[in-house]
Scaffold this motif. Structure first.
Motif, mmCIF file in Angstrom:
data_model
loop_
_atom_site.group_PDB
_atom_site.id
_atom_site.type_symbol
_atom_site.label_atom_id
_atom_site.label_comp_id
_atom_site.label_asym_id
_atom_site.label_seq_id
_atom_site.Cartn_x
_atom_site.Cartn_y
_atom_site.Cartn_z
ATOM 1 N N ARG A 17 0.711 -1.091 -0.159
ATOM 2 C CA ARG A 17 0.202 -0.116 -0.031
ATOM 3 C C ARG A 17 1.098 1.326 -0.077
ATOM 4 O O ARG A 17 1.964 1.097 0.356
ATOM 5 C CB ARG A 17 -0.917 -0.114 1.068
ATOM 6 C CG ARG A 17 -0.208 0.268 2.582
ATOM 7 C CD ARG A 17 -1.315 -0.114 3.714
ATOM 8 N NE ARG A 17 -1.855 -1.797 3.399
ATOM 9 C CZ ARG A 17 -2.715 -2.374 4.305
ATOM 10 N NH1 ARG A 17 -3.431 -1.337 5.006
ATOM 11 N NH2 ARG A 17 -3.146 -3.343 3.975
ATOM 12 N N ILE A 18 0.391 2.455 -0.611
ATOM 13 C CA ILE A 18 1.148 3.690 -0.612
ATOM 14 C C ILE A 18 0.352 4.760 -0.217
ATOM 15 O O ILE A 18 -0.781 4.872 -0.342
ATOM 16 C CB ILE A 18 1.677 3.811 -2.175
ATOM 17 C CG1 ILE A 18 2.556 2.881 -2.519
ATOM 18 C CG2 ILE A 18 2.140 5.309 -2.308
ATOM 19 C CD1 ILE A 18 2.492 2.813 -4.039
ATOM 20 N N MET A 19 1.038 5.524 0.671
ATOM 21 C CA MET A 19 0.491 6.868 1.300
ATOM 22 C C MET A 19 1.352 8.040 0.765
ATOM 23 O O MET A 19 2.580 7.924 1.007
ATOM 24 C CB MET A 19 0.463 6.866 2.803
ATOM 25 C CG MET A 19 0.058 8.197 3.064
ATOM 26 S SD MET A 19 0.070 8.378 4.969
ATOM 27 C CE MET A 19 -1.772 7.745 5.524
ATOM 28 N N VAL A 20 0.750 8.887 -0.214
ATOM 29 C CA VAL A 20 1.367 10.019 -0.506
ATOM 30 C C VAL A 20 1.036 11.194 0.439
ATOM 31 O O VAL A 20 -0.112 11.534 0.569
ATOM 32 C CB VAL A 20 0.995 10.476 -1.814
ATOM 33 C CG1 VAL A 20 1.694 11.616 -2.508
ATOM 34 C CG2 VAL A 20 1.604 9.263 -2.707
ATOM 35 N N VAL A 21 1.940 12.029 0.745
ATOM 36 C CA VAL A 21 1.648 12.980 2.031
ATOM 37 C C VAL A 21 1.911 14.379 1.175
ATOM 38 O O VAL A 21 3.231 14.596 1.058
ATOM 39 C CB VAL A 21 2.519 13.065 3.099
ATOM 40 C CG1 VAL A 21 2.140 14.139 4.351
ATOM 41 C CG2 VAL A 21 2.348 11.633 3.721
ATOM 42 N N ASP A 22 0.922 15.304 0.719
ATOM 43 C CA ASP A 22 1.169 16.522 0.143
ATOM 44 C C ASP A 22 2.228 16.476 -1.279
ATOM 45 O O ASP A 22 2.775 17.439 -1.042
ATOM 46 C CB ASP A 22 1.507 17.703 1.366
ATOM 47 C CG ASP A 22 0.951 18.840 0.780
ATOM 48 O OD1 ASP A 22 -0.469 18.943 0.569
ATOM 49 O OD2 ASP A 22 1.380 19.894 0.580
ATOM 50 N N SER A 23 1.911 15.588 -2.197
ATOM 51 C CA SER A 23 2.510 15.557 -3.266
ATOM 52 C C SER A 23 1.531 15.494 -4.469
ATOM 53 O O SER A 23 0.767 14.280 -4.488
ATOM 54 C CB SER A 23 3.639 14.539 -3.275
ATOM 55 O OG SER A 23 4.222 14.588 -4.452
ATOM 56 N N THR A 50 -3.576 5.961 -0.754
ATOM 57 C CA THR A 50 -4.058 7.056 0.073
ATOM 58 C C THR A 50 -3.227 8.568 -0.352
ATOM 59 O O THR A 50 -2.089 8.308 -0.064
ATOM 60 C CB THR A 50 -3.966 6.680 1.710
ATOM 61 O OG1 THR A 50 -4.873 5.752 1.678
ATOM 62 C CG2 THR A 50 -4.488 8.049 2.498
ATOM 63 N N VAL A 51 -3.971 9.461 -0.321
ATOM 64 C CA VAL A 51 -3.207 10.754 -0.552
ATOM 65 C C VAL A 51 -3.928 11.787 0.305
ATOM 66 O O VAL A 51 -4.908 12.031 0.416
ATOM 67 C CB VAL A 51 -3.412 11.316 -2.093
ATOM 68 C CG1 VAL A 51 -2.733 12.469 -2.266
ATOM 69 C CG2 VAL A 51 -3.140 10.268 -3.151
ATOM 70 N N LEU A 52 -2.795 12.524 1.327
ATOM 71 C CA LEU A 52 -3.220 13.607 2.207
ATOM 72 C C LEU A 52 -2.547 14.795 1.632
ATOM 73 O O LEU A 52 -1.702 14.575 1.009
ATOM 74 C CB LEU A 52 -2.419 13.224 3.615
ATOM 75 C CG LEU A 52 -2.689 11.903 4.149
ATOM 76 C CD1 LEU A 52 -1.832 11.924 5.656
ATOM 77 C CD2 LEU A 52 -3.898 11.397 4.528
ATOM 78 N N LYS A 65 -8.069 7.248 -2.378
ATOM 79 C CA LYS A 65 -8.528 8.021 -0.888
ATOM 80 C C LYS A 65 -7.853 9.336 -0.775
ATOM 81 O O LYS A 65 -6.639 9.162 -0.399
ATOM 82 C CB LYS A 65 -8.439 7.080 0.351
ATOM 83 C CG LYS A 65 -8.854 7.577 1.630
ATOM 84 C CD LYS A 65 -8.715 6.629 2.875
ATOM 85 C CE LYS A 65 -9.108 7.261 3.895
ATOM 86 N NZ LYS A 65 -8.761 6.417 5.171
ATOM 87 N N LEU A 66 -8.301 10.360 -1.028
ATOM 88 C CA LEU A 66 -7.846 11.547 -1.173
ATOM 89 C C LEU A 66 -8.513 12.343 0.337
ATOM 90 O O LEU A 66 -9.783 12.224 0.692
ATOM 91 C CB LEU A 66 -8.509 12.608 -2.112
ATOM 92 C CG LEU A 66 -7.727 12.270 -3.270
ATOM 93 C CD1 LEU A 66 -8.624 12.910 -4.598
ATOM 94 C CD2 LEU A 66 -6.413 12.728 -3.559
#
Length: 299
Positions: A136-142, A245-247, A271-272
């Motif tokens: 799984r991948i989470m992207v933080v403010d990109s 997931t993208v924050l 998931k935004l």
């Protein structure tokens, strides 16, 4: 939020020491493009900092996770340490490929990958270029492509500006090899300097931004910034077959949130999540909300 532009790209936290038992066994594969500190036991989680950032941007996150997970805190060579292989030539793609090799050679079992800013873009590149490596991948403010922040619709439109910015950074007078022995002094009591609130609205974040700039090799910063600016993942994110997931900073219905919706439109089921009250460094600006999102992401 649309004022993030280059400021949103130039990420720079740092060194709050993290103490915990490291793994007894040394990694089988020693990466050439980054260094890594491994702590804790359990399912693998990889944390990737952004441009001009050291691994210490993840200090609080690692402290929270290492009792339940084996945390791999990577750090691009040239940010807080000598540049090594990153001293010349492309930086971002070789880093991603080296990270994939590290995961495979050390037999990590489909780690969860969390990346901030440029580190988030690297996580996307890992997911598309090396399918099956991450769970799984989470992207933080990109964004999947930073061009719209510069008014550029595609890579061709942003490349001249990216090249000019790289040349300008390399031509700055007085640039020297950083003193990598410097340690951060971040008491957390200072105000956020005016002009830096696009990156962070916390005192700790502001301190880390300044520190990161002092301990990053300008050659690596300039090239990594260029690589980031000319990488467009919008047409590639649909190929990511694991949960994404993208924050992002600010509310989902704000202008910045709409920019993210457009950027990740190619990924079905993404998931935004907007984080109101945060600037670019969500980890420092809204630590409680960030920890909650990471916990939900890893469940």
């Amino acid at each position: 939020m649309l004022r993030l532009s280059l400021a949103a790209l130039l990420i720079t936290p740092v060194a709050l020491p993290i103490s915990a038992p490291a793994l007894a066994a040394a990694p089988v594969h020693l990466p050439t493009r980054f260094s890594v500190v491994v702590e804790g036991h359990g399912p693998d989680v990889i944390l990737i900092p952004g441009l001009s950032s050291t691994r210490d941007v993840w200090a609080a996150t690692a402290a929270d996770l290492r009792g339940r997970y084996r945390v791999h805190m990577v750090q691009l060579k040239g940010f807080g340490e000598p540049a090594g292989a990153n001293a010349s030539g492309p930086v971002l793609r070789p880093f991603v490929d080296d990270l994939a090799t590290y995961i495979r050679a050390n037999r990590l079992k489909q780690p969860a990958v969390i990346g901030h800013s440029m580190g988030g873009l690297a996580a996307l590149m890992l997911g598309t270029g090396h399918p099956g490596v991450a769970s799984r991948i989470m992207v933080v403010d990109s964004l999947a492509f930073i061009g719209p922040l510069f008014g550029a619709a595609d890579v061709a439109a942003v490349t001249p500006r990216a090249g000019a910015m790289r040349a300008m950074m390399l031509a700055r007078p007085g640039q020297t090899t950083p003193d990598f022995t410097l340690k951060p002094d971040c008491p957390g009591a200072e105000p956020v300097p005016s002009g830096e609130a696009t990156m962070t609205n916390s005192a700790l974040g502001a301190c880390l931004v300044g520190y990161g700039g002092r301990v990053s090799d300008p050659r690596v910063v300039a090239q990594a910034m260029f690589d980031d600016m000319v990488t467009d993942m919008r047409g590639e994110v649909g190929r990511i077959q694991v949960p994404l997931t993208v924050l992002h900073a600010g509310p989902r219905d704000g202008d910045y949130g709409k920019l993210y919706t457009a950027s990740y439109a190619g990924k079905v089921g993404v998931k935004l999540v907007g984080i109101p009250g945060s600037a670019h460094f969500i980890m420092q600006d809204q630590p409680r909300q960030f920890a909650e999102q990471v916990s939900a992401f890893l469940r």
